[in-house]
Design an enzyme around this catalytic site. Sequence first.
Site, mmCIF file in Angstrom:
data_model
loop_
_atom_site.group_PDB
_atom_site.id
_atom_site.type_symbol
_atom_site.label_atom_id
_atom_site.label_comp_id
_atom_site.label_asym_id
_atom_site.label_seq_id
_atom_site.Cartn_x
_atom_site.Cartn_y
_atom_site.Cartn_z
ATOM 1 N N PRO A 2 0.889 -1.261 -0.145
ATOM 2 C CA PRO A 2 0.129 0.152 0.010
ATOM 3 C C PRO A 2 0.719 1.230 0.016
ATOM 4 O O PRO A 2 1.888 1.347 0.668
ATOM 5 C CB PRO A 2 -0.755 -0.239 1.142
ATOM 6 N N GLU A 3 0.232 2.377 -0.814
ATOM 7 C CA GLU A 3 0.877 3.653 -0.686
ATOM 8 C C GLU A 3 -0.092 4.550 -0.048
ATOM 9 O O GLU A 3 -0.910 3.891 0.673
ATOM 10 C CB GLU A 3 1.048 4.014 -2.086
ATOM 11 N N LYS A 57 3.013 6.574 4.941
ATOM 12 C CA LYS A 57 2.464 4.984 4.966
ATOM 13 C C LYS A 57 2.600 4.578 6.324
ATOM 14 O O LYS A 57 2.143 3.316 6.469
ATOM 15 C CB LYS A 57 3.351 4.017 4.038
ATOM 16 N N HIS A 98 -0.468 -16.837 7.416
ATOM 17 C CA HIS A 98 0.064 -15.351 7.414
ATOM 18 C C HIS A 98 -0.724 -14.432 8.514
ATOM 19 O O HIS A 98 -0.446 -13.083 8.399
ATOM 20 C CB HIS A 98 -0.174 -14.950 6.097
ATOM 21 N N ARG A 116 4.503 -11.635 3.312
ATOM 22 C CA ARG A 116 5.729 -11.503 3.128
ATOM 23 C C ARG A 116 6.444 -11.096 4.446
ATOM 24 O O ARG A 116 7.858 -11.119 4.477
ATOM 25 C CB ARG A 116 6.217 -10.618 2.189
ATOM 26 N N ARG A 269 13.935 -0.233 -8.501
ATOM 27 C CA ARG A 269 12.603 -0.176 -8.830
ATOM 28 C C ARG A 269 12.037 -0.103 -10.379
ATOM 29 O O ARG A 269 12.796 0.680 -11.085
ATOM 30 C CB ARG A 269 11.741 0.864 -8.043
#
Length: 281
Positions: A2-3, A57, A98, A116, A269
Amino acid sequence: MPELPEVETIRLNLIAILKNQKLKGFSLNRSDIIKYADIQPSAFEGCILLDIKRHGKFLAFLFSGNLEILVHLRMTGKLIWLPALSSEEQESLLESRHTHAVLSFENGKLVFNDVRRFGGFELYQNSGGESAFSRKKLGPDAWTGALDGRYLFAQKKRHPGLYLKTFLLNQEIVAGLGNIYTDEIMFETGLRPDMRAGRLSLKDCERLAEATRAILEKAIEAGGTSFRDYRNAGNRRGQFQNFLRVYGRGGLACPVCGAVLEKITIGGRSSVFCPVCQKKK
DNA sequence: ACTAACCTGTAA
DNA sequence: TTACAGGTTAGT
């Protein structure tokens, strides 16, 4: 994952549900998602959630007793409000390998799930009314902060050698932008990601600030971008992926001029841009 | 100022 | 099997 628009969407979802609710329990399936702690999770039990703030964020859950939880979702972190889901979804989420933490409030459970495991919590006992945001080196928030052309122009003088892409991604310069929205902002502004920030004119900086404002506004209105993993607090997708002009569209036609969009790597990136509409300077 | 590393899952 | 993914950061 998410941004800023995605984190803001989650904040808006949760504040409507959790403001002034009492935390009954704070349980962990994995302790390594706690990245920093002044105090034990159990110290939060019995406290009232007073507010949820966001800077860039980061989310800050502010509790009575000057206790605060900072949350960063990194790439695949999710905060899911369990009562919004069907009973089957609730069960599978609680059993997911998770799912790493559960915050139990009087009106329901909030789940932290992160495939992750880059994301996590920081637990603070504040003194003197200080928010934990002040411990982070963050520039002005890209949405609510004092971001304008003059500020960016001053910053580019401090970092003239950075590629524009790297400059916009740097959270110490501007907080909240990530890989999707930087690509969109540069397309809107007509500037290439691989130009050096030092070459930006004041006019360029004003256009960047303007485009940032406009794009973030639309993205928040759309509930953020679900390109792959992102889900809001109700486990639903955002809609801004339907309005992206260049991100994820390398090799396809530019929506403005029809040229083939290029995809390059900058600072590790990927960046997508139009070689015709965007200029290097 | 750049790269490699942190993790897991999915798609090429 | 390999490359890549909405992020950040320690080390070079």
